[in-house]
Design an enzyme around this catalytic site. Structure first.
Site, PDB file in Angstrom:
ATOM      1  N   ASP A  44       0.967  -1.518   0.044  1.00  0.00           N
ATOM      2  CA  ASP A  44       0.359   0.264  -0.236  1.00  0.00           C
ATOM      3  C   ASP A  44       0.716   1.269  -0.058  1.00  0.00           C
ATOM      4  O   ASP A  44       2.010   0.977   0.662  1.00  0.00           O
ATOM      5  CB  ASP A  44      -0.916  -0.481   1.372  1.00  0.00           C
ATOM      6  N   VAL A  62       2.488   0.384  -6.300  1.00  0.00           N
ATOM      7  CA  VAL A  62       1.883  -0.761  -7.543  1.00  0.00           C
ATOM      8  C   VAL A  62       1.821  -0.285  -8.566  1.00  0.00           C
ATOM      9  O   VAL A  62       2.757  -1.064  -9.502  1.00  0.00           O
ATOM     10  CB  VAL A  62       0.384  -1.135  -7.601  1.00  0.00           C
ATOM     11  N   ASN A  88      -6.025  -4.671  -6.609  1.00  0.00           N
ATOM     12  CA  ASN A  88      -6.978  -4.027  -5.524  1.00  0.00           C
ATOM     13  C   ASN A  88      -7.048  -2.715  -6.000  1.00  0.00           C
ATOM     14  O   ASN A  88      -8.175  -1.528  -5.902  1.00  0.00           O
ATOM     15  CB  ASN A  88      -7.568  -4.342  -4.516  1.00  0.00           C
ATOM     16  N   TYR A 153     -10.781   7.446 -14.922  1.00  0.00           N
ATOM     17  CA  TYR A 153     -11.416   6.521 -13.872  1.00  0.00           C
ATOM     18  C   TYR A 153     -11.966   5.548 -14.845  1.00  0.00           C
ATOM     19  O   TYR A 153     -11.961   4.170 -15.072  1.00  0.00           O
ATOM     20  CB  TYR A 153     -12.243   6.854 -13.145  1.00  0.00           C
ATOM     21  N   LYS A 157     -10.510   1.506 -15.712  1.00  0.00           N
ATOM     22  CA  LYS A 157     -11.665   0.390 -15.466  1.00  0.00           C
ATOM     23  C   LYS A 157     -11.898  -0.173 -16.157  1.00  0.00           C
ATOM     24  O   LYS A 157     -12.052  -1.941 -15.856  1.00  0.00           O
ATOM     25  CB  LYS A 157     -12.683   0.430 -14.534  1.00  0.00           C
ATOM     26  N   ALA A 186     -19.133   1.401  -2.476  1.00  0.00           N
ATOM     27  CA  ALA A 186     -19.378   1.259  -0.848  1.00  0.00           C
ATOM     28  C   ALA A 186     -18.670   2.332   0.123  1.00  0.00           C
ATOM     29  O   ALA A 186     -18.697   3.238  -0.557  1.00  0.00           O
ATOM     30  CB  ALA A 186     -18.248  -0.143  -1.177  1.00  0.00           C
ATOM     31  N   THR A 188     -17.044   3.920   1.361  1.00  0.00           N
ATOM     32  CA  THR A 188     -15.591   3.486   1.945  1.00  0.00           C
ATOM     33  C   THR A 188     -14.530   6.099   2.623  1.00  0.00           C
ATOM     34  O   THR A 188     -15.154   6.522   1.858  1.00  0.00           O
ATOM     35  CB  THR A 188     -14.393   3.085   0.943  1.00  0.00           C
TER      36      THR A 188
HETATM   37  N1  LIG Z   1     -15.608   2.711  -2.768  1.00  0.00           N
HETATM   38  C1  LIG Z   1     -16.221   2.297  -3.553  1.00  0.00           C
HETATM   39  O1  LIG Z   1     -16.822   2.855  -3.879  1.00  0.00           O
HETATM   40  C2  LIG Z   1     -15.831   1.918  -5.113  1.00  0.00           C
HETATM   41  C3  LIG Z   1     -16.535   1.424  -6.275  1.00  0.00           C
HETATM   42  C4  LIG Z   1     -15.812   0.384  -7.074  1.00  0.00           C
HETATM   43  C5  LIG Z   1     -14.580   0.145  -7.401  1.00  0.00           C
HETATM   44  N2  LIG Z   1     -13.957   0.834  -6.409  1.00  0.00           N
HETATM   45  C6  LIG Z   1     -12.879   0.119  -6.557  1.00  0.00           C
HETATM   46  O2  LIG Z   1     -12.179  -0.487  -5.468  1.00  0.00           O
HETATM   47  C7  LIG Z   1     -10.927  -0.257  -5.078  1.00  0.00           C
HETATM   48  C8  LIG Z   1     -10.473   0.193  -4.063  1.00  0.00           C
HETATM   49  O3  LIG Z   1     -11.616   1.336  -3.037  1.00  0.00           O
HETATM   50  P1  LIG Z   1     -11.060   1.939  -1.830  1.00  0.00           P
HETATM   51  O4  LIG Z   1     -13.166   2.068  -1.519  1.00  0.00           O
HETATM   52  O5  LIG Z   1     -11.418   1.653  -0.921  1.00  0.00           O
HETATM   53  O6  LIG Z   1     -10.289   3.143  -1.438  1.00  0.00           O
HETATM   54  P2  LIG Z   1      -9.516   4.029  -0.957  1.00  0.00           P
HETATM   55  O7  LIG Z   1      -9.239   5.480  -1.207  1.00  0.00           O
HETATM   56  O8  LIG Z   1     -10.486   3.967   0.873  1.00  0.00           O
HETATM   57  O9  LIG Z   1      -8.564   2.634  -0.797  1.00  0.00           O
HETATM   58  C9  LIG Z   1      -7.435   2.322  -1.324  1.00  0.00           C
HETATM   59  C10 LIG Z   1      -6.119   1.824  -0.823  1.00  0.00           C
HETATM   60  O10 LIG Z   1      -5.202   1.956  -1.803  1.00  0.00           O
HETATM   61  C11 LIG Z   1      -3.739   2.460  -1.657  1.00  0.00           C
HETATM   62  N3  LIG Z   1      -3.130   3.197  -3.303  1.00  0.00           N
HETATM   63  C12 LIG Z   1      -3.594   4.281  -3.435  1.00  0.00           C
HETATM   64  N4  LIG Z   1      -2.974   4.237  -4.734  1.00  0.00           N
HETATM   65  C13 LIG Z   1      -1.985   3.601  -4.605  1.00  0.00           C
HETATM   66  C14 LIG Z   1      -0.496   2.709  -5.502  1.00  0.00           C
HETATM   67  N5  LIG Z   1      -0.353   3.472  -6.074  1.00  0.00           N
HETATM   68  N6  LIG Z   1       0.363   1.688  -5.030  1.00  0.00           N
HETATM   69  C15 LIG Z   1      -0.499   1.165  -3.586  1.00  0.00           C
HETATM   70  N7  LIG Z   1      -1.672   1.592  -3.256  1.00  0.00           N
HETATM   71  C16 LIG Z   1      -2.311   2.502  -3.121  1.00  0.00           C
HETATM   72  C17 LIG Z   1      -4.620   3.945  -0.873  1.00  0.00           C
HETATM   73  O11 LIG Z   1      -3.742   4.174   0.522  1.00  0.00           O
HETATM   74  C18 LIG Z   1      -5.452   3.169   0.112  1.00  0.00           C
HETATM   75  O12 LIG Z   1      -5.038   2.297   0.854  1.00  0.00           O
HETATM   76  C19 LIG Z   1     -10.196   0.984  -6.179  1.00  0.00           C
HETATM   77  O13 LIG Z   1      -9.622  -0.138  -7.119  1.00  0.00           O
HETATM   78  C20 LIG Z   1     -11.387   1.296  -6.608  1.00  0.00           C
HETATM   79  O14 LIG Z   1     -11.187   1.737  -8.009  1.00  0.00           O
HETATM   80  C21 LIG Z   1     -14.565   0.911  -5.215  1.00  0.00           C
END
Ligand SMILES: NC(=O)c1ccc[n+]([C@@H]2O[C@H](COP(=O)([O-])OP(=O)(O)OC[C@H]3O[C@@H](n4cnc5c(N)ncnc54)[C@H](O)[C@@H]3O)[C@@H](O)[C@H]2O)c1
Length: 252
Positions: A44, A62, A88, A153, A157, A186, A188
């Protein structure tokens, strides 16, 4: 003799690499696998001071192949290999397209798309010769539809979803399955930041969601555990929605 039922949870001791696991959906996935007896490794960009001591924790991006390889190499050295990789980590990038600089565009592609490729490749370098493994990627409801101010985005995706399909075709014969999980909105930090900035309207999202609520991170995590389990042994190249029916609904 009746068939033995296939377990719908990953085997205990399963070695799982999760990117973006410090919080949100990734953290829920790590906790869900750990609760089922898995060993967890996380990469992370943020620090993770509250992680259990037994987990492998690396802070890095990543988008950096050395950082990604470093985690998988340590899993191999400490645990003898890798069973599951979950790409993720992702950034939301909702902003007017006319204001996106080339650097900002590249940053989203580097993390959301190249990061998935690098994670999958590092994992498959071990899984393909071992003829066993599961690779998952977190896509989004924007993987197969657009939305204003979501150019980068949605592009990334959509790219991830098709990367999943391409890799599933390439590695399926080696018994390495590649699938996507497509969460709806979600609750978050990512979603809360978009709401706070006025970039998404929770009332409209909940109104379009037949189940009339946001998703819970544990719901995407439970699907990840299922996809990594023997019960999902013939699921390959699929993108599973976990969106309360959002994608099924064309209405308001
Ligand atoms: N939250 C939603 O509603 C939702 C919906 C659809 C898809 N997603 C996808 O789910 C995944 C997680 O989203 P989330 O809501 O948990 O987000 P979040 O922002 O709560 O968590 C994302 C995590 O990724 C880490 N991160 C960011 N850039 C990074 C990098 N370059 N290298 C390593 N780690 C990195 C951040 O530090 C964080 O801990 C993402 O791919 C997001 O696009 C989220």
């Amino acid at each position: 003799m009746p068939d033995t039922p296939l377990a719908s949870v990953p085997p205990p001791g399963c070695r799982v690499f999760i990117t973006g696991g410090a919080q949100g959906i990734g953290r829920a996935m790590a906790d869900a696998f750990a609760a089922r007896g898995a060993r967890i490794a996380i990469l992370d960009a943020a620090a993770m001071p509250d992680a259990p001591a037994a987990w492998i924790i690396h802070q890095g991006s990543v988008a950096d192949p050395v950082a990604v390889e470093g985690v998988v190499a340590e899993m191999e050295q400490k645990w003898g290999g890798i069973d599951v990789a979950i790409a993720n980590a992702g950034l939301s990038a909702n902003r007017p397209t006319l204001g996106i600089t080339p650097d900002a565009w590249r940053q989203v592609l580097d993390v959301n798309l190249t990061g998935v490729f690098l994670t999958a490749q590092a994992a498959a370098r071990r899984m393909v010769p071992a003829r066993a493994g599961v690779i998952l990627a977190t896509t989004s409801i924007y993987a197969d539809r657009g939305g204003a101010e979501r150019a980068a985005y949605a592009a990334t995706k959509g790219g991830v979803a098709n990367l999943v399909r391409a890799l599933a075709c390439e590695w399926g014969a080696s018994n390495v399955r590649v699938n996507g999980i497509s969460p709806g909105y979600a609750d978050t930090a990512l979603t809360r930041a978009l709401i706070a900035d006025g970039r998404i309207d929770p009332v409209a999202i909940i109104g379009r969601t037949p189940m009339r609520r946001l998703g819970r991170t544990q719901e995407a995590a439970a699907v990840a555990c299922f996809l990594a389990s023997p019960a999902a042994a013939f699921i390959n190249g699929a993108i599973l929605p976990v969106d309360g029916g959002w994608g099924a609904n064309t209405g308001p």
